[in-house]
Design an enzyme around this catalytic site. Structure first.
Site, PDB file in Angstrom:
ATOM      1  N   CYS A  67     -23.305 -29.846 -18.313  1.00  0.00           N
ATOM      2  CA  CYS A  67     -24.695 -29.393 -18.381  1.00  0.00           C
ATOM      3  C   CYS A  67     -25.494 -30.015 -19.522  1.00  0.00           C
ATOM      4  O   CYS A  67     -26.709 -29.858 -19.581  1.00  0.00           O
ATOM      5  CB  CYS A  67     -24.758 -27.869 -18.495  1.00  0.00           C
ATOM      6  SG  CYS A  67     -24.214 -27.234 -20.105  1.00  0.00           S
TER       7      CYS A  67
ATOM      8  N   GLU B 277      19.823 -13.107 -19.267  1.00  0.00           N
ATOM      9  CA  GLU B 277      18.834 -14.055 -19.742  1.00  0.00           C
ATOM     10  C   GLU B 277      17.473 -13.660 -19.155  1.00  0.00           C
ATOM     11  O   GLU B 277      17.275 -13.697 -17.930  1.00  0.00           O
ATOM     12  CB  GLU B 277      19.199 -15.476 -19.310  1.00  0.00           C
ATOM     13  CG  GLU B 277      18.450 -16.561 -20.026  1.00  0.00           C
ATOM     14  CD  GLU B 277      19.113 -16.974 -21.345  1.00  0.00           C
ATOM     15  OE1 GLU B 277      18.548 -17.820 -22.045  1.00  0.00           O
ATOM     16  OE2 GLU B 277      20.213 -16.433 -21.661  1.00  0.00           O
TER      17      GLU B 277
ATOM     18  N   LYS C 258      22.357 -22.487 -15.824  1.00  0.00           N
ATOM     19  CA  LYS C 258      22.033 -22.050 -17.183  1.00  0.00           C
ATOM     20  C   LYS C 258      20.524 -21.819 -17.262  1.00  0.00           C
ATOM     21  O   LYS C 258      19.733 -22.761 -17.361  1.00  0.00           O
ATOM     22  CB  LYS C 258      22.465 -23.090 -18.203  1.00  0.00           C
ATOM     23  CG  LYS C 258      22.270 -22.655 -19.657  1.00  0.00           C
ATOM     24  CD  LYS C 258      22.787 -23.714 -20.614  1.00  0.00           C
ATOM     25  CE  LYS C 258      22.614 -23.245 -22.051  1.00  0.00           C
ATOM     26  NZ  LYS C 258      21.183 -23.049 -22.418  1.00  0.00           N
TER      27      LYS C 258
ATOM     28  N   ALA D 279       0.837  -1.212   0.000  1.00  0.00           N
ATOM     29  CA  ALA D 279       0.000   0.000   0.000  1.00  0.00           C
ATOM     30  C   ALA D 279       0.867   1.256   0.000  1.00  0.00           C
ATOM     31  O   ALA D 279       0.575   2.229  -0.716  1.00  0.00           O
ATOM     32  CB  ALA D 279      -0.923  -0.003   1.214  1.00  0.00           C
TER      33      ALA D 279
ATOM     34  N   CYS E 155     -18.580 -25.063 -24.520  1.00  0.00           N
ATOM     35  CA  CYS E 155     -19.966 -25.117 -24.072  1.00  0.00           C
ATOM     36  C   CYS E 155     -20.516 -23.702 -24.161  1.00  0.00           C
ATOM     37  O   CYS E 155     -19.959 -22.788 -23.543  1.00  0.00           O
ATOM     38  CB  CYS E 155     -20.048 -25.628 -22.633  1.00  0.00           C
ATOM     39  SG  CYS E 155     -21.689 -25.427 -21.898  1.00  0.00           S
TER      40      CYS E 155
ATOM     41  N   CYS F 169     -21.858 -30.984 -23.725  1.00  0.00           N
ATOM     42  CA  CYS F 169     -21.081 -30.619 -22.543  1.00  0.00           C
ATOM     43  C   CYS F 169     -21.251 -31.694 -21.471  1.00  0.00           C
ATOM     44  O   CYS F 169     -22.386 -32.033 -21.115  1.00  0.00           O
ATOM     45  CB  CYS F 169     -21.549 -29.263 -22.018  1.00  0.00           C
ATOM     46  SG  CYS F 169     -20.809 -28.807 -20.435  1.00  0.00           S
TER      47      CYS F 169
ATOM     48  N   TYR G  50      24.489 -12.108 -16.430  1.00  0.00           N
ATOM     49  CA  TYR G  50      25.602 -13.035 -16.212  1.00  0.00           C
ATOM     50  C   TYR G  50      26.931 -12.549 -16.782  1.00  0.00           C
ATOM     51  O   TYR G  50      27.939 -13.259 -16.713  1.00  0.00           O
ATOM     52  CB  TYR G  50      25.284 -14.396 -16.828  1.00  0.00           C
ATOM     53  CG  TYR G  50      24.893 -14.350 -18.297  1.00  0.00           C
ATOM     54  CD1 TYR G  50      25.826 -14.083 -19.291  1.00  0.00           C
ATOM     55  CD2 TYR G  50      23.580 -14.578 -18.695  1.00  0.00           C
ATOM     56  CE1 TYR G  50      25.479 -14.040 -20.625  1.00  0.00           C
ATOM     57  CE2 TYR G  50      23.220 -14.537 -20.025  1.00  0.00           C
ATOM     58  CZ  TYR G  50      24.169 -14.274 -20.987  1.00  0.00           C
ATOM     59  OH  TYR G  50      23.809 -14.219 -22.309  1.00  0.00           O
TER      60      TYR G  50
ATOM     61  N   LYS H 220      24.807 -29.709 -20.232  1.00  0.00           N
ATOM     62  CA  LYS H 220      23.355 -29.844 -20.380  1.00  0.00           C
ATOM     63  C   LYS H 220      22.863 -31.068 -19.610  1.00  0.00           C
ATOM     64  O   LYS H 220      23.420 -32.159 -19.722  1.00  0.00           O
ATOM     65  CB  LYS H 220      22.984 -29.982 -21.866  1.00  0.00           C
ATOM     66  CG  LYS H 220      23.411 -28.796 -22.733  1.00  0.00           C
ATOM     67  CD  LYS H 220      22.705 -27.510 -22.320  1.00  0.00           C
ATOM     68  CE  LYS H 220      21.254 -27.467 -22.696  1.00  0.00           C
ATOM     69  NZ  LYS H 220      21.004 -27.351 -24.143  1.00  0.00           N
TER      70      LYS H 220
ATOM     71  N   CYS I  63     -23.965 -22.845 -17.435  1.00  0.00           N
ATOM     72  CA  CYS I  63     -23.305 -24.109 -17.139  1.00  0.00           C
ATOM     73  C   CYS I  63     -22.594 -23.985 -15.792  1.00  0.00           C
ATOM     74  O   CYS I  63     -21.841 -23.023 -15.578  1.00  0.00           O
ATOM     75  CB  CYS I  63     -22.297 -24.449 -18.235  1.00  0.00           C
ATOM     76  SG  CYS I  63     -21.337 -25.946 -17.887  1.00  0.00           S
TER      77      CYS I  63
ATOM     78  N   ASP J 168      16.969 -21.125 -18.611  1.00  0.00           N
ATOM     79  CA  ASP J 168      16.329 -21.462 -19.889  1.00  0.00           C
ATOM     80  C   ASP J 168      15.399 -20.325 -20.282  1.00  0.00           C
ATOM     81  O   ASP J 168      14.216 -20.300 -19.935  1.00  0.00           O
ATOM     82  CB  ASP J 168      15.555 -22.777 -19.741  1.00  0.00           C
ATOM     83  CG  ASP J 168      15.328 -23.447 -21.092  1.00  0.00           C
ATOM     84  OD1 ASP J 168      15.939 -23.012 -22.083  1.00  0.00           O
ATOM     85  OD2 ASP J 168      14.543 -24.401 -21.145  1.00  0.00           O
TER      86      ASP J 168
ATOM     87  N   GLU K  14      27.734 -21.490 -13.003  1.00  0.00           N
ATOM     88  CA  GLU K  14      26.457 -20.857 -12.669  1.00  0.00           C
ATOM     89  C   GLU K  14      25.323 -21.578 -13.398  1.00  0.00           C
ATOM     90  O   GLU K  14      25.542 -22.180 -14.457  1.00  0.00           O
ATOM     91  CB  GLU K  14      26.483 -19.368 -13.029  1.00  0.00           C
ATOM     92  CG  GLU K  14      26.929 -19.071 -14.439  1.00  0.00           C
ATOM     93  CD  GLU K  14      27.413 -17.632 -14.609  1.00  0.00           C
ATOM     94  OE1 GLU K  14      26.564 -16.730 -14.556  1.00  0.00           O
ATOM     95  OE2 GLU K  14      28.633 -17.431 -14.810  1.00  0.00           O
TER      96      GLU K  14
ATOM     97  N   SER L  79      27.018 -18.095 -28.974  1.00  0.00           N
ATOM     98  CA  SER L  79      26.346 -19.179 -28.262  1.00  0.00           C
ATOM     99  C   SER L  79      27.404 -20.104 -27.656  1.00  0.00           C
ATOM    100  O   SER L  79      28.586 -20.026 -28.008  1.00  0.00           O
ATOM    101  CB  SER L  79      25.434 -19.954 -29.212  1.00  0.00           C
ATOM    102  OG  SER L  79      26.175 -20.434 -30.313  1.00  0.00           O
ATOM    103  N   LEU L  80      26.974 -20.982 -26.761  1.00  0.00           N
ATOM    104  CA  LEU L  80      27.922 -21.846 -26.062  1.00  0.00           C
ATOM    105  C   LEU L  80      27.964 -23.240 -26.677  1.00  0.00           C
ATOM    106  O   LEU L  80      26.935 -23.772 -27.113  1.00  0.00           O
ATOM    107  CB  LEU L  80      27.525 -21.975 -24.581  1.00  0.00           C
ATOM    108  CG  LEU L  80      27.594 -20.705 -23.743  1.00  0.00           C
ATOM    109  CD1 LEU L  80      27.038 -20.977 -22.352  1.00  0.00           C
ATOM    110  CD2 LEU L  80      29.011 -20.170 -23.658  1.00  0.00           C
TER     111      LEU L  80
END
Length: 670
Positions: free
Chosen positions: A411, A174, A117, A36, A426, A408, A226, A314, A431, A119, A115, A84-85
């Site tokens: 219902c 990342e 990785k 608040a 539906c 459905c 990183y 990986k 319902c 995603d 560290e 890229s690695l």
């Protein structure tokens, strides 16, 4: 009233304070004020920036919510390539990496930083004199896309550095979507009949590449940084010193990085995370190993695609084979039918699972999944159980092809599938599976505006059987309400008064409140103005509907489907019996004393909310615009008007105070 200089100083003070509390909350996870109190600071800043728009800057905390959509992404050329690695999948490959490093650095001591990785989506963040000026995707490594407005919506990303900022620094990181946010996003997409994201990485990438930053702002993205790209004026000698410097500048650095003196300690740490990763609130797909010494990194160099001083270890994908026992169908709060696979329990990503959504019938057919099949399952993003594929070679002949139900399962209403959509729905607004959401929408501010009818109360009304459709709201009595939690005689009387007042709402609001798919506020007004009554709209043919300029075939089909469902017609009849207005009170397009006049509203009016003032103008044939232009006829100014007031003065547009506005509505000369 603050002077211009006092306002500038207070705005700067508020921005620093808000950014500090953002850092405490989103980076350190250690807030020192309440939500608040934080909201009050933001509200004060918003008010000052509205009063003094010349002080609004792109890096103000108020701009994190996202601006207007853009037409496309500009191209950004990276000052240093974003490589890229290379990957390692076995401990032996990490040892091979270590041998190559030591062969290139004969006789030298080599330490490694390890560290997690993350995603997500690799991004580049450029700061000039401590101010965030540009954010870009990796792209092809040489050039990426400019996603600066979208990255500004990420709360943990500092818009200015904390101290001793260099003239220019490019930070690499990342952007990712936390597991909980990913699960919530996919749940919303499923309910809307949209295809879910396959994993948090795809969700993060899709969110950051939105042309409308306001969409990104609602996706709850986060970021870990990183490393550094190009920089000026920095003299750091090791990677772990880089991470410490980034943390000191207010960036979010992953707390699980470690410095090790040899490759065997690196391997042990990597293997220790193979199971622990499932306890993290975000997804990692491996560990990154980097030579710590920056001078050694420079000497090791890079290939065309990858640095020679770093490698990604990986984790192997975790999958299990199990037996599919049955496919059950559930109905979501928006009416979407979702098939779910029920299978023999298996242990995946740290938990035991026995169910997985199959999303829709098209996916089941595409993967050729049959009841009784042996199936391969995994957790998408380590979060959501998912059926990867079936194993047809293990079939015995007793497997059964699945068909979605024609009615459905809750219902019994006949289900529908709109052209071009994968979702089956539906259409019955009463319902039981979707009733609570139908009531909340019906009572919402821009629909029937029944104030005090919130989610907690709606849940009680439905669960106790007091409301079985939206028309039942008009049958509620005080003695029904006072038995509910937190509902005394005064609260009950107030709610009944609000419900009674809603009977007089305009027909356009009622049409919108019914929750007809694809029919929004504007379409409700158009339909009300064209047909004049709910009875005429219910009887309209598809041809009559599509003859209206703003009503397309998809919306017309949805309207016809809605009113062809007997249960929906029964609800309408009950609303009529309850005395709810079903006749248009607004003027037809092109008619009325304010026909052709364009209004803009600014500031707070005493007698009207913004929506009420808009409704009064539209009822007399006028139109309300969101911004001032030379085509504006009147600007209606209440208390504390914003920048629209100043622009109207500059353009010489007639400005009305509230008394003049009331006289104009009454038809008097002004």
């Amino acid at each position: 009233m603050l002077t211009r200089e006092e306002a500038r100083r207070r705005i700067e003070e508020l921005r620093r304070e808000i950014e500090y509390h953002n850092y405490r909350y989103y980076v350190l996870d250690a807030p020192v004020i309440s939500d608040a109190e934080f909201d009050r600071l933001v509200a004060e800043l918003v008010a000052l920036e509205e009063a003094f728009p010349e002080f609004i800057t792109p890096n103000s905390p108020t701009q994190r919510v996202g601006g207007a959509p853009r037409e496309g992404f500009a191209t950004v050329r990276h000052r240093l390539p974003m490589l890229s690695l290379a990957n390692a999948f076995e401990p032996g490959e990490l040892r091979d990496f270590d041998r190559r490093v030591r062969a290139a650095l004969p006789g030298e001591q080599v330490a490694y930083v390890v560290e997690p990785k993350i995603d997500g989506l690799a991004v580049s963040l450029t700061y000039e004199n401590g101010e965030f000026v540009q954010g870009a995707t990796r792209g092809d490594g040489e050039t990426g896309e400019d996603i600066t407005p979208n990255l500004r919506t990420v709360r943990s990303l500092p818009l200015r550095l904390l101290k001793d900022a260099p003239p220019l620094v490019e930070v690499r990181g990342e952007a990712y979507m936390p597991k909980e946010a990913f699960a919530q996003l996919n749940e919303r997409r499923e309910e809307a009949g949209e295809p879910p994201f396959a994993n948090p990485r795809n969700a993060a990438a899709g969110s950051l590449r939105q042309l409308d930053p306001r969409v990104t702002a609602h996706r709850k993205l986060d970021i870990f940084v990183y490393g550094l790209g190009y920089s000026e004026g920095l003299a750091l000698t090791s990677h772990h010193a880089v991470l410490a410097w980034l943390a000191a500048q207010g960036f979010k650095v992953n707390p699980h990085y470690r410095l090790f003196p040899d490759i065997e300690a690196v391997i042990a740490y990597c293997l220790s995370w193979q199971e622990k990763r499932f306890d993290l609130p975000y997804q990692i797909d491996g560990m990154v190993v980097k030579v710590d010494d920056l001078a050694q990194q420079e000497r090791l160099g890079a290939t065309l695609k990858s640095p020679r001083w770093a490698v990604a270890y990986k984790f192997p994908p975790e999958e299990a084979v199990t037996r599919l026992r049955e496919i059950v169908v559930s109905v979501g709060r928006t009416g979407v039918l979702t098939p779910t696979a029920v299978f023999d329990p298996v242990h995946l990503a740290g938990t035991t699972v026995s169910r997985a959504t199959l999303h829709n019938e098209d996916l089941i057919r595409e993967k050729d999944i049959r009841m009784g099949d042996y199936i391969v399952v995994h957790k998408a993003g380590d979060v959501i159980p998912e059926v990867v594929r079936s194993l047809p070679e293990r079939r015995t002949g007793g497997e059964q092809v699945f068909r979605m139900p024609a009615r459905c399962p809750v219902c019994g209403a006949k289900t529908i599938r709109e052209e071009g959509e994968v979702a089956i729905r539906c259409p019955n607004i009463s319902c039981p599976a979707r009733l609570k959401e139908s009531i909340l929408h019906f009572a919402s501010r821009n629909a029937m505006d029944i104030r005090g009818l919130g989610r907690a109360l709606v849940e009680q009304l439905v669960e106790k059987g007091l409301v079985r459709n939206v028309a039942d709201l008009y049958r509620l009595k005080a003695e029904d309400l006072v038995r509910l939690e937190r509902m005394g005689p005064k609260s009950a009387a107030n709610l009944l008064r609000e419900i009674e007042a809603s009977k007089k709402r305009d027909l356009g609001r009622l049409i919108f409140a019914l929750g007809i798919r694809h029919v929004g506020e504007r379409a409700g007004k158009v339909l009300a103005a064209h047909f004049g009554s709910l009875a005429r709209l219910m009887a309209a043919t598809a041809e009559e509907l599509t003859a209206i300029p703003e009503i397309g075939p998809k919306m017309a089909a949805s309207i016809r489907t809605f009113f062809s469902e007997p249960r929906n017609r029964q609800v309408v009849e009950a609303l009529v019996s309850a005395g709810v207005n079903t006749v248009a009170q607004t003027a037809t397009p092109g008619g009325g004393p304010l026909a052709g006049k364009v209004f803009v509203l600014t500031g707070a009016l005493k007698e009207y909310t913004r929506e009420e003032a808009t409704a009064r103008i539209e009822a007399l044939g006028g139109r309300v615009a969101s911004s001032v232009s030379r085509r504006t006829d009147y600007v209606v100014a209440g208390e504390n008007p914003g920048s629209k007031f100043e622009k109207a003065r500059e353009l010489g547009i007639r400005i009305l105070n509230e008394d003049e506005f009331n006289r104009l509505l009454a038809g008097d000369e002004i």
